[in-house]
Design a protein around this motif. Structure first.
Motif, short mmCIF file in Angstrom:
data_model
loop_
_atom_site.label_atom_id
_atom_site.label_comp_id
_atom_site.label_asym_id
_atom_site.label_seq_id
_atom_site.Cartn_x
_atom_site.Cartn_y
_atom_site.Cartn_z
N ARG A 35 -22.92 -31.98 4.41
CA ARG A 35 -21.62 -32.64 4.49
C ARG A 35 -20.52 -31.61 4.69
O ARG A 35 -20.70 -30.42 4.39
N MET A 37 -15.95 -31.04 4.63
CA MET A 37 -14.67 -31.52 4.12
C MET A 37 -13.57 -30.74 4.82
O MET A 37 -13.82 -29.71 5.46
N PRO A 45 -9.55 -37.05 8.02
CA PRO A 45 -10.67 -37.96 7.76
C PRO A 45 -10.82 -39.01 8.84
O PRO A 45 -9.85 -39.51 9.39
N SER A 48 -13.95 -36.80 11.86
CA SER A 48 -15.28 -36.19 11.78
C SER A 48 -16.37 -37.16 12.22
O SER A 48 -17.42 -36.74 12.70
N ASP A 55 -18.52 -36.56 6.28
CA ASP A 55 -17.34 -36.11 5.55
C ASP A 55 -17.31 -36.81 4.19
O ASP A 55 -17.61 -38.00 4.09
N ILE A 56 -16.95 -36.09 3.13
CA ILE A 56 -16.88 -36.69 1.80
C ILE A 56 -15.58 -37.44 1.58
O ILE A 56 -15.45 -38.20 0.62
N ARG A 57 -14.61 -37.23 2.45
CA ARG A 57 -13.31 -37.88 2.27
C ARG A 57 -13.35 -39.32 2.79
O ARG A 57 -14.23 -39.70 3.54
N PHE A 86 -7.98 -33.64 0.14
CA PHE A 86 -8.19 -32.57 -0.83
C PHE A 86 -7.16 -31.47 -0.56
O PHE A 86 -6.99 -31.04 0.59
N ALA A 89 -10.45 -26.60 -2.37
CA ALA A 89 -11.89 -26.83 -2.43
C ALA A 89 -12.52 -26.07 -3.59
O ALA A 89 -13.55 -25.42 -3.44
N LEU A 94 -18.38 -30.28 -5.67
CA LEU A 94 -18.59 -30.23 -4.23
C LEU A 94 -19.99 -29.69 -3.91
O LEU A 94 -20.58 -30.06 -2.89
N VAL A 99 -21.63 -30.39 0.09
CA VAL A 99 -20.56 -29.93 0.98
C VAL A 99 -20.84 -28.47 1.34
O VAL A 99 -20.54 -27.56 0.58
N ALA A 102 -16.42 -26.24 5.12
CA ALA A 102 -15.05 -26.73 4.93
C ALA A 102 -14.16 -26.17 6.03
O ALA A 102 -14.30 -25.01 6.44
#
Length: 302
Positions: A35, A37, A45, A48, A55-57, A86, A89, A94, A99, A102
């Motif tokens: 993943r 971020m 967001p 991606s 993406d974690i967002r 975010f 980081a 994470l 993740v 980044a």
């Protein structure tokens, strides 16, 4: 469609969403499961998704509540309406979220090492990231979702060594700490004890080789409808770390499969088939009933 086909020309997607240089570099560098971020507004967001990056967002309101309740409480998380950003980081969680990379226009320290810079943005790699699936040998049981959220966010919780589970401890008695020689941290740097062999939107297969009974933990969102099996035998799917999945696995080599099979889809398909059959056969039955011999004779007389 026939009317408007001449008025809707096709365009090269690159003209609408040109692939940034850092994204091109990342996709050519790493084809594993991971993943990403962005810090602040780096790689906004949902952009991606265009580049097939996980993406974690979040950018839409249709997001699992458990996931948002957990992620929005991480250090650096900034919730703006339905958007999740975010500001840095530094959150240790994470690593659990897999993740690995980044994008940031501000310097990142700690476990982050710079890989490539393009203009104001830099691509970083996380040296401490955990794989998408790994094993732990200690389970902590929570009596409610509220308790599991608090336990997962607790400062003394080590997600590399243990997992927070919901429900009755008797449904899967946890091995004692230290029962196995490897931990989640060792898996990240040494030989993997859990290897993802198949990864699809509705199915995931993990090959496990463990010297002792433990818990296979996935940083994949839990949702009703997911089922699990070990060597083809159904097993109890557990809610792990408030918003994710886990299953108990015995010692040895095993094939663990996760499959999305919601019961409401099955019933919906059955109802649709019955409805389609009625649409096809009821008119036929009605026509046969209407043109009975007596009615046909009456029709001839008239």
């Amino acid at each position: 469609w026939l009317f408007g086909i001449r008025y809707n020309p096709t365009l090269d997607p690159q003209l609408v969403y040109p692939t940034p240089h850092l994204v091109q570099y990342l996709r050519s560098r790493d084809d594993s499961i991971y993943r990403i971020m962005g810090v602040n507004l780096a790689l906004i967001p949902n952009v991606s998704m265009v580049f097939s990056l996980q993406d974690i967002r979040g950018y839409e309101p249709v997001t699992p509540k458990r996931y948002m309740d957990l992620i929005s409480r991480l250090d650096g998380a900034l919730r703006i309406g339905d958007h999740l950003l975010f500001t840095h980081a530094n959150a240790a969680f994470l690593d659990f979220l897999n993740v690995k990379y980044a994008f940031s226009a501000v310097p990142l320290g700690g476990a982050w090492i710079p890989l490539l810079q393009d203009g104001d943005a830099t691509l970083y790699e996380n040296r401490h990231v955990l794989p998408r699936a790994f094993l732990v040998y200690e389970g902590r049981w929570a009596a409610s979702p509220e308790e599991s959220l608090a336990m997962t966010l607790a400062a003394d919780f080590d997600f590399r060594q243990s997992v927070v589970l919901e429900g009755d401890p008797q449904s899967g008695v946890s091995p004692q700490p230290g029962a196995a020689p490897a931990s989640g941290a060792e898996q990240a740097t040494g030989d993997p004890l859990a290897t993802v062999t198949s990864y699809q939107p509705e199915q995931m297969t993990v090959q496990v080789d463990t010297p002792a009974p433990g818990f296979l933990v996935l940083s994949e969102s839990y949702a009703p409808g997911w089922v699990a099996s070990v060597d083809g035998e159904p097993v109890n799917l557990l809610i792990a770390n408030h918003a994710f999945r886990a299953v108990r696995v015995p010692a040895g080599e095993h094939r663990v499969t996760f499959h999305y099979h919601p019961i409401w889809f099955t019933w919906g398909a059955r109802i649709s088939i019955i409805g389609l059959a009625l649409l096809v056969f009821l008119p036929v039955l009605g026509e046969r009933r209407w043109f009975t011999p007596s009615r046909q004779a009456a029709t001839r007389r008239s």
